[in-house]
Design a protein around this motif. Structure first.
Motif, PDB file in Angstrom:
ATOM      1  N   ARG A   1      38.256  40.994  39.011  1.00 12.53           N
ATOM      2  CA  ARG A   1      38.209  42.181  38.150  1.00 12.53           C
ATOM      3  C   ARG A   1      39.416  43.082  38.403  1.00 12.53           C
ATOM      4  NH1 ARG A   1      33.912  44.294  40.044  1.00 12.53           N
ATOM      5  NH2 ARG A   1      34.972  45.866  41.305  1.00 12.53           N
TER       6      ARG A   1
ATOM      7  N   GLY B   1      36.648  50.282  37.257  1.00 12.23           N
ATOM      8  CA  GLY B   1      35.925  49.021  37.148  1.00 12.23           C
ATOM      9  C   GLY B   1      34.922  48.916  38.274  1.00 12.23           C
TER      10      GLY B   1
ATOM     11  N   ASN C   1      30.056  42.308  35.536  1.00 10.31           N
ATOM     12  CA  ASN C   1      31.081  43.296  35.850  1.00 10.31           C
ATOM     13  C   ASN C   1      31.291  44.219  34.663  1.00 10.31           C
ATOM     14  OD1 ASN C   1      33.098  42.494  38.476  1.00 10.31           O
ATOM     15  ND2 ASN C   1      31.662  40.932  37.795  1.00 10.31           N
TER      16      ASN C   1
END
Length: 500
Positions: A186, A203, A220
């Motif tokens: 990510r 994030g 995510n």
């Protein structure tokens, strides 16, 4: 401007030392000449919501200037169902302000997003980016304000289960390594998105995580900062492209599908919105939600049933929109309430310097946090057509300013309780429900289409195409028919795994 550009993520901006919005054709040519760019990619959304690419190899400066000036022809009927094969030629012209270096290309390649033009050299009426541009312009024409948006992009990363440091099922929210395994992936995605011009807020790992057939599914989220709505759609489109390409490069799999399996968290694409005038956020007045914000919300309450036609594009979308899953099912709004359709998130309105409290001895410092306040539409998911969705939300918010009874609608649809608790059943029964299938969404869009077609924002051809595509699923009773059939649900998931 030295300090401004010293921390700029986009290498094209850093090199040219000017904001992307000010890029000219001469800037692009100079950058290509001086940095050794060998190829140019034109990129643009198709009717399936995915990003398309046209490659050019730079043979000389004259050819580069020619493609930047004249663009190129493409077959519109292969991109959009509303373009007829008999008159399918379209032009694509690059928007210089979107230039970025392709992070995946071995050969130095400059990418730019494009706009579509028709045979007469006019912007294509039904093109995704033009529809959104028209929505933003008419919003400003009516309200005198700019419409800003940003997305919360949720997705699952899928990889082999090695059995080490297993996460607790459905408890992945903000988890750290080693219990969250996709954090490094990510982080690299976020860096590449920022280098492509994306304005990222943060994030984190999300709630959803589970093991199925020897594979770990880890949810995510990458959340963006509010920007002009047309820029917000571009950034989300590029983000999905980056995430998929990096996953492919690293041997992972990703999906933005709204639902993977029953009983596990689905993935949404929540859209936050705000309205701005002269650099001031008009969502607040004296520290509380303004009447302007309530009019916006009322417009979304009115058009909520048809917004699903833009934001929930596959049958699996409606397996996510079920009660008790932190996904909305009823048309209502509230403060900090995750069971509602439109949520007013916690804002920094307490006028307290929390940083000074957390860091004793630090001098108190006032920061204007009013720009942070947004409202959040929670029904869309990763199957959405990003440009249609944000354009539809922009139309809905504008519609709120055009309704005489907007504030009454806002008052009637407000809830401050969990509407799914048994004690609040009477309130729940008063609320309109969202559609439960693609076909039902098509019916709602058919009933409300006139609002979207007002002022020429959505063309009749585009609305016809959306309705036809949704009805082609023939899923009116599908959710009820296979709700307790895991094998049929699995087949459906596989069919729409790479949606949007």
């Amino acid at each position: 401007m030295t300090n401004f550009f010293s921390m700029t993520a986009n290498p094209v901006v850093a090199y040219l030392r000017k904001p992307a919005a000010e890029f000219t054709k001469e800037d692009i040519v100079r950058y290509a000449e001086e940095t050794g760019v060998k190829m140019v990619n034109f990129m643009y959304p198709g009717g399936d919501g995915k990003l398309k690419t046209l490659n050019f190899v730079i043979t000389d400066k004259q050819y580069l200037e020619a493609i930047l000036t004249c663009g190129e022809r493409v077959d519109g009927s292969s991109l959009f169902s509303f373009v007829q094969a008999g008159s399918s030629d379209l032009y694509v012209l690059p928007r210089f302000s979107t230039a970025f270096l392709d992070p995946f290309a071995e050969i130095p390649t400059l990418c730019m997003l494009c706009s579509f033009f028709d045979k007469d050299g006019a912007l294509l009426e039904s093109a995704p980016e033009n529809t959104l541009a028209k929505a933003c312009k008419t919003f400003t024409d009516v309200t005198g304000m700019e419409f800003h948006a940003m997305g919360e992009l949720e997705y699952y990363v899928i990889f082999d289960d090695d059995g080490r440091y297993p996460a607790i099922d459905q408890h992945g929210y903000h988890e750290s390594a080693p219990y969250a395994k996709a954090n490094e992936f990510r982080a690299k995605c976020m860096l590449y998105i920022a280098q492509a011009g994306g304005q990222i807020k943060y994030g984190h790992s999300e709630v959803g995580n589970f093991v199925l057939n020897g594979k770990v599914y880890e949810q995510n989220e990458i959340e963006f900062l509010p920007v002009r709505a047309d820029h917000a759609a571009d950034q989300l489109m590029l983000a999905k492209w980056v995430i998929r390409n990096l996953a492919y490069q690293m041997g992972l799999n990703v999906t933005f599908a709204p639902k993977i399996t029953t009983g596990k968290a689905g993935s949404g694409l929540h859209i936050h919105m705000r309205i701005v005038k002269d650099g001031k956020n008009m969502m607040l007045e004296n520290g509380v939600l303004s009447d302007n914000a309530r009019r916006m919300i009322a417009g979304m309450m009115e058009l909520a049933p048809s917004i699903t036609a833009f934001g929930n594009k596959t049958p699996m979308s409606y397996f996510r929109l079920v009660p008790h899953q932190e996904a909305p099912t009823n048309v209502c709004w509230g403060d900090r309430n995750r069971s509602v359709l439109v949520r007013v998130p916690l804002g920094w309105t307490a006028d307290v310097d929390m940083s000074a409290i957390a860091n004793p001895g630090t001098a108190s410092h006032h920061v204007d946090t009013s720009m942070k306040q947004t409202v959040e539409m929670r029904s869309p998911d990763g199957s959405a057509d990003l440009y249609q969705l944000i354009a539809g939300l922009c139309v809905a918010c504008r519609h709120g300013f055009e309704m005489d009874n907007a504030l009454d609608i806002a008052e009637r649809t407000y809830v401050n309780v969990n509407i799914h608790d048994e004690a609040n059943r009477s309130k729940l029964e008063q609320l309109e429900q969202l559609p439960d299938s693609c076909e039902a969404s098509a019916d709602c869009l058919e009933r409300q289409r006139a609002v979207y077609e007002e002022r020429g924002v959505f063309s009749a051809a585009m609305i016809d195409s959306i309705i036809a595509n949704l009805r082609a699923y023939h899923d009116r009773s599908l959710r009820a028919e296979i709700a307790h059939n895991p094998e049929e649900i699995r087949k459906l998931v596989e069919r729409y795994f790479h949606c949007g």
